[in-house]
Design a protein around this motif. Structure first.
Motif, PDB file in Angstrom:
ATOM      1  N   VAL A 115       0.836  -1.204   0.000  1.00 17.69           N
ATOM      2  CA  VAL A 115       0.000   0.000   0.000  1.00 17.69           C
ATOM      3  C   VAL A 115       0.869   1.251   0.000  1.00 17.69           C
ATOM      4  O   VAL A 115       0.609   2.222  -0.723  1.00 17.69           O
ATOM      5  CB  VAL A 115      -0.952  -0.016   1.221  1.00 17.69           C
ATOM      6  CG1 VAL A 115      -1.658   1.330   1.353  1.00 17.69           C
ATOM      7  CG2 VAL A 115      -1.971  -1.133   1.084  1.00 17.69           C
ATOM      8  N   GLY A 116       1.945   1.238   0.777  1.00 13.53           N
ATOM      9  CA  GLY A 116       2.839   2.388   0.800  1.00 13.53           C
ATOM     10  C   GLY A 116       3.525   2.620  -0.530  1.00 13.53           C
ATOM     11  O   GLY A 116       3.650   3.765  -0.991  1.00 13.53           O
ATOM     12  N   LEU A 117       3.977   1.529  -1.163  1.00 15.87           N
ATOM     13  CA  LEU A 117       4.613   1.671  -2.471  1.00 15.87           C
ATOM     14  C   LEU A 117       3.630   2.175  -3.516  1.00 15.87           C
ATOM     15  O   LEU A 117       3.978   2.985  -4.386  1.00 15.87           O
ATOM     16  CB  LEU A 117       5.208   0.322  -2.905  1.00 15.87           C
ATOM     17  CG  LEU A 117       6.416  -0.173  -2.102  1.00 15.87           C
ATOM     18  CD1 LEU A 117       6.794  -1.590  -2.521  1.00 15.87           C
ATOM     19  CD2 LEU A 117       7.594   0.771  -2.305  1.00 15.87           C
ATOM     20  N   ARG A 118       2.382   1.688  -3.450  1.00 16.93           N
ATOM     21  CA  ARG A 118       1.366   2.162  -4.390  1.00 16.93           C
ATOM     22  C   ARG A 118       1.083   3.641  -4.185  1.00 16.93           C
ATOM     23  O   ARG A 118       0.978   4.402  -5.142  1.00 16.93           O
ATOM     24  CB  ARG A 118       0.095   1.347  -4.210  1.00 16.93           C
ATOM     25  CG  ARG A 118      -1.067   1.788  -5.084  1.00 16.93           C
ATOM     26  CD  ARG A 118      -0.793   1.545  -6.538  1.00 16.93           C
ATOM     27  NE  ARG A 118      -0.687   0.133  -6.839  1.00 16.93           N
ATOM     28  CZ  ARG A 118      -0.490  -0.347  -8.051  1.00 16.93           C
ATOM     29  NH1 ARG A 118      -0.350   0.490  -9.079  1.00 16.93           N
ATOM     30  NH2 ARG A 118      -0.396  -1.663  -8.255  1.00 16.93           N
ATOM     31  N   ALA A 119       0.974   4.056  -2.911  1.00 13.63           N
ATOM     32  CA  ALA A 119       0.746   5.471  -2.631  1.00 13.63           C
ATOM     33  C   ALA A 119       1.927   6.317  -3.095  1.00 13.63           C
ATOM     34  O   ALA A 119       1.754   7.422  -3.622  1.00 13.63           O
ATOM     35  CB  ALA A 119       0.504   5.669  -1.134  1.00 13.63           C
ATOM     36  N   GLN A 120       3.126   5.791  -2.932  1.00 11.69           N
ATOM     37  CA  GLN A 120       4.310   6.532  -3.377  1.00 11.69           C
ATOM     38  C   GLN A 120       4.324   6.687  -4.890  1.00 11.69           C
ATOM     39  O   GLN A 120       4.663   7.754  -5.416  1.00 11.69           O
ATOM     40  CB  GLN A 120       5.575   5.804  -2.914  1.00 11.69           C
ATOM     41  CG  GLN A 120       6.865   6.539  -3.248  1.00 11.69           C
ATOM     42  CD  GLN A 120       8.084   5.798  -2.749  1.00 11.69           C
ATOM     43  OE1 GLN A 120       7.993   4.645  -2.326  1.00 11.69           O
ATOM     44  NE2 GLN A 120       9.232   6.447  -2.797  1.00 11.69           N
ATOM     45  N   SER A 121       3.957   5.619  -5.609  1.00 13.54           N
ATOM     46  CA  SER A 121       3.922   5.713  -7.073  1.00 13.54           C
ATOM     47  C   SER A 121       2.844   6.680  -7.546  1.00 13.54           C
ATOM     48  O   SER A 121       3.047   7.435  -8.512  1.00 13.54           O
ATOM     49  CB  SER A 121       3.677   4.324  -7.676  1.00 13.54           C
ATOM     50  OG  SER A 121       2.410   3.810  -7.277  1.00 13.54           O
ATOM     51  N   VAL A 122       1.682   6.700  -6.865  1.00 12.48           N
ATOM     52  CA  VAL A 122       0.624   7.642  -7.229  1.00 12.48           C
ATOM     53  C   VAL A 122       1.076   9.079  -6.979  1.00 12.48           C
ATOM     54  O   VAL A 122       0.860   9.975  -7.809  1.00 12.48           O
ATOM     55  CB  VAL A 122      -0.664   7.321  -6.443  1.00 12.48           C
ATOM     56  CG1 VAL A 122      -1.701   8.426  -6.633  1.00 12.48           C
ATOM     57  CG2 VAL A 122      -1.249   5.985  -6.892  1.00 12.48           C
ATOM     58  N   ALA A 123       1.738   9.305  -5.839  1.00 15.04           N
ATOM     59  CA  ALA A 123       2.227  10.654  -5.543  1.00 15.04           C
ATOM     60  C   ALA A 123       3.277  11.095  -6.558  1.00 15.04           C
ATOM     61  O   ALA A 123       3.286  12.251  -7.001  1.00 15.04           O
ATOM     62  CB  ALA A 123       2.807  10.683  -4.130  1.00 15.04           C
ATOM     63  N   THR A 124       4.149  10.168  -6.962  1.00 16.14           N
ATOM     64  CA  THR A 124       5.155  10.506  -7.977  1.00 16.14           C
ATOM     65  C   THR A 124       4.507  10.840  -9.308  1.00 16.14           C
ATOM     66  O   THR A 124       4.903  11.801  -9.987  1.00 16.14           O
ATOM     67  CB  THR A 124       6.129   9.328  -8.145  1.00 16.14           C
ATOM     68  OG1 THR A 124       6.738   9.030  -6.888  1.00 16.14           O
ATOM     69  CG2 THR A 124       7.209   9.663  -9.157  1.00 16.14           C
ATOM     70  N   LEU A 126       1.448  11.989  -9.778  1.00 19.87           N
ATOM     71  CA  LEU A 126       0.776  13.291  -9.676  1.00 19.87           C
ATOM     72  C   LEU A 126       1.778  14.439  -9.733  1.00 19.87           C
ATOM     73  O   LEU A 126       1.524  15.467 -10.382  1.00 19.87           O
ATOM     74  CB  LEU A 126      -0.010  13.347  -8.366  1.00 19.87           C
ATOM     75  CG  LEU A 126      -1.260  12.466  -8.272  1.00 19.87           C
ATOM     76  CD1 LEU A 126      -1.874  12.549  -6.887  1.00 19.87           C
ATOM     77  CD2 LEU A 126      -2.286  12.880  -9.332  1.00 19.87           C
ATOM     78  N   THR A 127       2.930  14.263  -9.096  1.00 24.94           N
ATOM     79  CA  THR A 127       3.950  15.304  -9.134  1.00 24.94           C
ATOM     80  C   THR A 127       4.462  15.530 -10.548  1.00 24.94           C
ATOM     81  O   THR A 127       4.584  16.671 -11.019  1.00 24.94           O
ATOM     82  CB  THR A 127       5.119  14.924  -8.208  1.00 24.94           C
ATOM     83  OG1 THR A 127       4.629  14.725  -6.879  1.00 24.94           O
ATOM     84  CG2 THR A 127       6.178  16.013  -8.197  1.00 24.94           C
ATOM     85  N   GLU A 128       4.756  14.434 -11.250  1.00 25.09           N
ATOM     86  CA  GLU A 128       5.242  14.567 -12.629  1.00 25.09           C
ATOM     87  C   GLU A 128       4.179  15.164 -13.535  1.00 25.09           C
ATOM     88  O   GLU A 128       4.495  15.962 -14.434  1.00 25.09           O
ATOM     89  CB  GLU A 128       5.672  13.194 -13.142  1.00 25.09           C
ATOM     90  CG  GLU A 128       6.896  12.628 -12.430  1.00 25.09           C
ATOM     91  CD  GLU A 128       7.245  11.237 -12.916  1.00 25.09           C
ATOM     92  OE1 GLU A 128       6.452  10.673 -13.705  1.00 25.09           O
ATOM     93  OE2 GLU A 128       8.303  10.710 -12.513  1.00 25.09           O
ATOM     94  N   SER A 129       2.910  14.818 -13.301  1.00 30.17           N
ATOM     95  CA  SER A 129       1.830  15.387 -14.115  1.00 30.17           C
ATOM     96  C   SER A 129       1.708  16.890 -13.891  1.00 30.17           C
ATOM     97  O   SER A 129       1.545  17.659 -14.845  1.00 30.17           O
ATOM     98  CB  SER A 129       0.505  14.691 -13.788  1.00 30.17           C
ATOM     99  OG  SER A 129       0.584  13.301 -14.025  1.00 30.17           O
ATOM    100  N   CYS A 130       1.784  17.309 -12.641  1.00 29.06           N
ATOM    101  CA  CYS A 130       1.702  18.746 -12.342  1.00 29.06           C
ATOM    102  C   CYS A 130       2.871  19.505 -12.950  1.00 29.06           C
ATOM    103  O   CYS A 130       2.705  20.618 -13.477  1.00 29.06           O
ATOM    104  CB  CYS A 130       1.656  18.967 -10.833  1.00 29.06           C
ATOM    105  SG  CYS A 130       0.140  18.356 -10.037  1.00 29.06           S
ATOM    106  N   ILE A 131       4.066  18.910 -12.885  1.00 25.22           N
ATOM    107  CA  ILE A 131       5.229  19.555 -13.501  1.00 25.22           C
ATOM    108  C   ILE A 131       5.030  19.684 -15.010  1.00 25.22           C
ATOM    109  O   ILE A 131       5.326  20.733 -15.613  1.00 25.22           O
ATOM    110  CB  ILE A 131       6.502  18.754 -13.184  1.00 25.22           C
ATOM    111  CG1 ILE A 131       6.812  18.830 -11.688  1.00 25.22           C
ATOM    112  CG2 ILE A 131       7.692  19.259 -14.000  1.00 25.22           C
ATOM    113  CD1 ILE A 131       7.968  17.938 -11.259  1.00 25.22           C
TER     114      ILE A 131
END
Length: 372
Positions: A115-124, A126-131
């Motif tokens: 779950v933590g790895l999945r959340a980390q990949s989602v956050a990454t 979202l960050t790349e999409s915003c950039i």
């Protein structure tokens, strides 16, 4: 030195020495290693292998690997002498894959770690999409100030692809959607003798919802996938890296023409789809329920308002932005092989369709709450 490959024991020395001479290449007939190895009799703990070959290829590597396996079976240590340049390194590489494969096995994570790895990949993501969105907005700002490096020929090529090139399929789908809406409405309205209101349902449904949404779905599978595949192929072939090396801004050079072409062509295609959808409803109304053309047109114009038309155009602009951004994003973030290009194209189409449906639902909910 004899060019014929030979494999002989040298019994003139105190230590056991196996000499490898001649040309060890694939076209040469070679002695049998097992027979020569048995001729050595009872071997000491260490055997010297003296390699003095004139030419070699994979045959020499295969011979040395078989020697190492035989020595391992008999618990004998080989001392390889006179190896040509590169052979020692190749032997190390040939002996290491099983160890590397064992080390490469992914560790087993518990459900909390997953779950933590999945959340980390989602956050990454979202960050790349915003950039990426921020960089595109900056590129649009440079375009408005006349500083962007965008070629007009790229824009017209993209516009031809997503504009006139999409008219036939949009015309077909829009007409069929109008027919389907008319059929569905007629089945209910006929029970009340209100077949004339087929025109109301078809005209409102096409202009507010189905015209823009179905056109966007078509463009997602046609243009969004094309953008992801084109940019993904350029990424795999290192063409984008070449552009960066020569100082070309990739977003201005590759993304802006495609995004602007979609922003211009989508409203035009949506109006075209609205007209053909209304015409498809008219075919059903006049063919099955004897509604005249004058009645159908008057009823449609009476029910439609400018607000309905503008809402459909606004949705088409939102859909154009989503298709262009998501398709280009997955293309630019693609891997370096053909499989990655296919995966990027699939992800782009799926993500675009999900984004279209979600954004359409959000816009419709807002319009309902505002009473428009």
């Amino acid at each position: 030195m004899n060019k014929v490959p030979s494999l002989d024991w040298d019994h003139s020395r105190e230590a056991s020495v196996l000499q490898v001479t001649g040309s060890w290449t694939l076209e040469q007939r070679k002695p049998e290693l097992n027979d020569v190895w048995r001729e050595g009799g009872r071997l000491p703990q260490q055997v010297m292998v003296q390699v003095a070959v004139e030419a070699w290829d994979s045959s020499l590597l295969a011979l040395l690997r078989r020697m190492q396996r035989l020595a391992t079976q008999q618990q004998v240590t080989l001392d390889l002498q006179g190896l040509p340049d590169g052979v020692a390194r190749l032997l190390e590489m040939a002996a290491s894959p099983s160890t590397q494969a064992a080390k490469a096995e992914p560790p087993e994570y518990g459900w909390i770690a997953r779950v933590g790895l999945r959340a980390q990949s989602v956050a990454t993501a979202l960050t790349e999409s915003c950039i990426f969105i921020g960089q595109v907005i900056q590129a649009l700002g440079r375009l408005l100030t006349g500083k962007a490096r965008m070629r007009a020929s790229d824009f017209w090529m993209a516009f031809q692809q997503c504009g006139p090139g999409a008219l036939p399929i949009v015309a077909l789908i829009a007409s069929l959607i109008g027919l389907i809406l008319a059929f569905v409405g007629a089945a209910q309205l006929q029970a009340f003798g209100a077949q004339l209101y087929i025109a109301n349902m078809v005209s409102i449904g096409m202009t507010r919802e189905m015209g823009a949404l179905m056109t966007a779905v078509i463009m997602a599978g046609r243009t969004g996938a094309a953008y992801a595949a084109e940019l993904g192929s350029m990424q795999a072939n290192e063409e984008i890296d070449a552009l960066k090396t020569f100082g070309f801004p990739t977003l201005e050079f590759l993304v802006l023409p495609r995004l602007l072409a979609l922003l211009i062509s989508m409203p035009i295609l949506t109006v075209f789809a609205d007209a053909l959808g209304v015409f498809g409803g008219f075919v059903i109304g006049s063919g099955l329920f004897d509604i005249s053309a004058q009645q159908y047109i008057n009823q449609s114009l009476t029910m439609l308002t400018l607000t309905d038309f503008l809402i459909g155009l606004f949705k088409s602009l939102v859909f154009a932005v989503l298709i262009g951004l998501i398709g280009c994003y997955y293309g630019l973030s693609c891997g370096r092989n053909a499989q990655a290009v296919g995966q990027a194209t699939t992800k782009a189409v799926v993500s675009i369709i999900v984004a279209l449906v979600v954004s359409d639902a959000v816009i419709t909910l807002i319009c309902t709450q505002l009473g428009i």
